[in-house]
Design an enzyme around this catalytic site. Structure first.
Site, PDB file in Angstrom:
ATOM      1  CB  SER A   1      -0.961  -0.010   1.185  1.00 63.32           C
ATOM      2  OG  SER A   1      -0.284  -0.292   2.370  1.00 63.32           O
TER       3      SER A   1
ATOM      4  CG  HIS B   1      -2.870  -0.684  -3.085  1.00 66.53           C
ATOM      5  ND1 HIS B   1      -3.206   0.572  -2.677  1.00 66.53           N
ATOM      6  CD2 HIS B   1      -2.922  -1.470  -1.976  1.00 66.53           C
ATOM      7  CE1 HIS B   1      -3.441   0.567  -1.378  1.00 66.53           C
ATOM      8  NE2 HIS B   1      -3.282  -0.665  -0.942  1.00 66.53           N
TER       9      HIS B   1
ATOM     10  CD  GLU C   1      -4.117   3.562  -5.158  1.00 66.32           C
ATOM     11  OE1 GLU C   1      -4.383   4.749  -4.958  1.00 66.32           O
ATOM     12  OE2 GLU C   1      -3.418   2.887  -4.377  1.00 66.32           O
TER      13      GLU C   1
ATOM     14  CG  ASN D   1      -3.277   3.647   1.693  1.00 65.16           C
ATOM     15  OD1 ASN D   1      -4.443   3.676   2.058  1.00 65.16           O
ATOM     16  ND2 ASN D   1      -2.587   2.542   1.652  1.00 65.16           N
TER      17      ASN D   1
HETATM   18  N1  CAA Z   1     -15.945  -8.181   3.844  1.00 61.70           N
HETATM   19  C1  CAA Z   1     -16.665  -8.634   2.801  1.00 61.70           C
HETATM   20  N2  CAA Z   1     -17.866  -8.110   2.437  1.00 61.70           N
HETATM   21  C2  CAA Z   1     -18.328  -7.098   3.184  1.00 61.70           C
HETATM   22  C3  CAA Z   1     -17.636  -6.567   4.288  1.00 61.70           C
HETATM   23  C4  CAA Z   1     -16.381  -7.158   4.611  1.00 61.70           C
HETATM   24  N3  CAA Z   1     -15.626  -6.716   5.621  1.00 61.70           N
HETATM   25  N4  CAA Z   1     -18.359  -5.557   4.824  1.00 61.70           N
HETATM   26  C5  CAA Z   1     -19.472  -5.457   4.082  1.00 61.70           C
HETATM   27  N5  CAA Z   1     -19.463  -6.371   3.082  1.00 61.70           N
HETATM   28  C6  CAA Z   1     -20.466  -6.580   2.063  1.00 61.70           C
HETATM   29  C7  CAA Z   1     -21.769  -7.043   2.672  1.00 61.70           C
HETATM   30  O1  CAA Z   1     -21.812  -8.463   2.784  1.00 61.70           O
HETATM   31  C8  CAA Z   1     -22.782  -6.537   1.666  1.00 61.70           C
HETATM   32  O2  CAA Z   1     -22.836  -7.434   0.556  1.00 61.70           O
HETATM   33  P1  CAA Z   1     -24.235  -7.807  -0.123  1.00 61.70           P
HETATM   34  O3  CAA Z   1     -24.768  -6.500  -0.686  1.00 61.70           O
HETATM   35  O4  CAA Z   1     -23.837  -8.793  -1.176  1.00 61.70           O
HETATM   36  O5  CAA Z   1     -25.079  -8.377   0.969  1.00 61.70           O
HETATM   37  C9  CAA Z   1     -22.165  -5.216   1.148  1.00 61.70           C
HETATM   38  O6  CAA Z   1     -20.767  -5.316   1.453  1.00 61.70           O
HETATM   39  C10 CAA Z   1     -22.731  -3.998   1.839  1.00 61.70           C
HETATM   40  O7  CAA Z   1     -22.604  -4.215   3.232  1.00 61.70           O
HETATM   41  P2  CAA Z   1     -23.420  -3.425   4.345  1.00 61.70           P
HETATM   42  O8  CAA Z   1     -24.750  -2.995   3.790  1.00 61.70           O
HETATM   43  O9  CAA Z   1     -23.420  -4.233   5.602  1.00 61.70           O
HETATM   44  O10 CAA Z   1     -22.526  -2.212   4.716  1.00 61.70           O
HETATM   45  P3  CAA Z   1     -22.175  -0.889   3.935  1.00 61.70           P
HETATM   46  O11 CAA Z   1     -23.094  -0.587   2.831  1.00 61.70           O
HETATM   47  O12 CAA Z   1     -21.968   0.097   5.027  1.00 61.70           O
HETATM   48  O13 CAA Z   1     -20.751  -1.210   3.271  1.00 61.70           O
HETATM   49  C11 CAA Z   1     -18.408  -1.076   3.412  1.00 61.70           C
HETATM   50  C12 CAA Z   1     -19.673  -1.642   4.043  1.00 61.70           C
HETATM   51  C13 CAA Z   1     -18.268  -1.560   1.989  1.00 61.70           C
HETATM   52  C14 CAA Z   1     -17.232  -1.586   4.252  1.00 61.70           C
HETATM   53  C15 CAA Z   1     -18.494   0.489   3.435  1.00 61.70           C
HETATM   54  O14 CAA Z   1     -18.729   0.936   4.735  1.00 61.70           O
HETATM   55  C16 CAA Z   1     -17.272   1.162   2.876  1.00 61.70           C
HETATM   56  O15 CAA Z   1     -17.130   1.340   1.686  1.00 61.70           O
HETATM   57  N6  CAA Z   1     -16.361   1.587   3.772  1.00 61.70           N
HETATM   58  C17 CAA Z   1     -15.117   2.233   3.401  1.00 61.70           C
HETATM   59  C18 CAA Z   1     -14.086   1.178   3.088  1.00 61.70           C
HETATM   60  C19 CAA Z   1     -12.793   1.794   2.681  1.00 61.70           C
HETATM   61  O16 CAA Z   1     -12.565   2.994   2.710  1.00 61.70           O
HETATM   62  N7  CAA Z   1     -11.856   0.920   2.298  1.00 61.70           N
HETATM   63  C20 CAA Z   1     -10.533   1.329   1.923  1.00 61.70           C
HETATM   64  C21 CAA Z   1      -9.628   1.100   3.087  1.00 61.70           C
HETATM   65  S1  CAA Z   1      -7.984   1.575   2.719  1.00 61.70           S
HETATM   66  C22 CAA Z   1      -7.306   0.189   2.064  1.00 61.70           C
HETATM   67  O17 CAA Z   1      -7.855  -0.861   2.016  1.00 61.70           O
HETATM   68  C23 CAA Z   1      -5.947   0.382   1.527  1.00 61.70           C
HETATM   69  C24 CAA Z   1      -4.842  -0.028   2.367  1.00 61.70           C
HETATM   70  O18 CAA Z   1      -3.806  -0.248   1.801  1.00 61.70           O
HETATM   71  C25 CAA Z   1      -4.848  -0.080   3.833  1.00 61.70           C
END
Ligand code: CAA
Length: 284
Positions: free
Chosen positions: A119, A140, A152, A190
């Site tokens: 990342s 990424h 990415e 990031n």
């Molecule tokens: N793993 C797998 N699937 C997941 C999940 C998880 N941890 N959390 C939610 N889901 C799935 C659910 O099963 C659901 O799927 P279906 O529609 O098929 O049933 C779908 O996602 C929507 O879930 P929810 O309605 O419960 O929740 P939501 O609409 O709030 O979405 C989320 C959850 C996708 C996590 C959303 O809150 C989100 O987009 N959050 C931001 C995530 C983000 O910013 N990620 C980047 C992090 S930085 C990174 O990853 C880079 C790095 O290098 C560190």
């Protein structure tokens, strides 16, 4: 190059997610993880996710079975010997990554593209450990991999156009949206998201508001899908701290200094969702 067989190294959160989405797209996948307990945990998590999809009526049991047949696992790096692409998703330690890339360079045929899910680390430095610097790149993914659309794609200084093209095509084939970014610390997401999460930790540390209130404010006031502290817990506070420290060292600017509360939580072993405690308590 048409990528048909993908190797994934590391069965943690990111590696298992990458293996899962590749198998779902009909690619042959070999997931390699040295630690058997982590490998078994990943395979059962992927299996449970496909079972849930069957129960929800999203796929039938034939599709589940064909995905399971596509996903193989191993504890041995030599299983990558006939992969078109290998994606490494192990610990963010440059020395460990270089060692692993050197080993994979010796095992894989000339045509194999070696990619890293790092990342923040330098693709060029990782590529330099191999004899195929034109066929090494960053790819990424974002957490949770099965949900987040973005990938990415990062060329190192020697990465060829055809390598980037092959990776871009692969990301599209697995239903993701690629964005090619220049090799700089944190690339795009990031670079911008990590300081936001660190700032939320600083606000929490200063007692501006509780974790719940900070997250509620950022969701309702800034339109984020989840609050920055809940996001930090989901990413893993060790990873957030590591990336923040890396930015602080690479950019040499005080604005990237990690919040003390992040260090304290990591030192206490409270890494977020994966250990049951972080800014929130997941054990209750
Ligand atoms: N793993 C797998 N699937 C997941 C999940 C998880 N941890 N959390 C939610 N889901 C799935 C659910 O099963 C659901 O799927 P279906 O529609 O098929 O049933 C779908 O996602 C929507 O879930 P929810 O309605 O419960 O929740 P939501 O609409 O709030 O979405 C989320 C959850 C996708 C996590 C959303 O809150 C989100 O987009 N959050 C931001 C995530 C983000 O910013 N990620 C980047 C992090 S930085 C990174 O990853 C880079 C790095 O290098 C560190």
């Amino acid at each position: 190059m048409n990528i048909k067989k993908v190797g994934v190294l590391g069965a943690g959160t990111m590696g298992s997610g990458i293996a899962q989405v590749c198998a779902e797209a009909g690619l042959e996948v070999i997931l390699v993880e040295i630690q058997d307990s982590i490998l078994q945990q990943a395979l059962s998590k992927i299996g449970a996710s496909w079972q849930k999809a069957v129960e929800k009526g999203k796929i039938d049991s034939t599709i589940k079975a064909s995905r399971e047949a596509l996903l193989k696992s191993s504890q041995d790096l030599s299983s990558f010997k006939d992969c078109d692409l290998v994606i490494e998703a192990i610990i963010e330690e440059i020395s460990v990554k270089k060692k692993v890339f050197k080993a994979m360079d010796e095992i894989c045929p000339d045509y194999t593209i070696l990619a890293t899910n790092t990342s923040a680390l330098s693709i060029t430095e990782i590529a330099a450990a191999t004899s195929r610097t034109d066929r090494v790149a960053g790819v990424h993914f974002f957490n949770p991999v099965s949900v987040m659309k973005l990938v990415e794609v990062i060329p190192g200084s020697d990465t060829s156009h055809s390598t980037i093209e092959a990776i871009v095509n692969l990301t599209k084939a697995i239903g993701k949206e690629p964005v090619v970014a220049k090799e700089t610390p944190g690339f795009i997401v990031n670079r911008i998201l990590n300081p936001l999460v660190n700032e939320a930790a600083l606000a929490y540390q200063e007692g501006v508001a509780s974790a719940e209130e900070i997250d509620k404010a950022m969701k309702l006031g800034a339109g984020l899908p989840m609050g920055p502290l809940a996001l930090a817990d989901m990413i893993g506070l060790d990873i957030v701290l590591h990336v923040t420290e890396y930015f602080f060292n690479e950019f040499g600017e005080s604005k990237y200094r990690p919040a003390l509360v992040l260090k304290q939580k990591v030192r206490a072993g409270h890494l977020g969702v994966k250990t049951g405690k972080g800014f929130y308590d997941y054990t209750k």
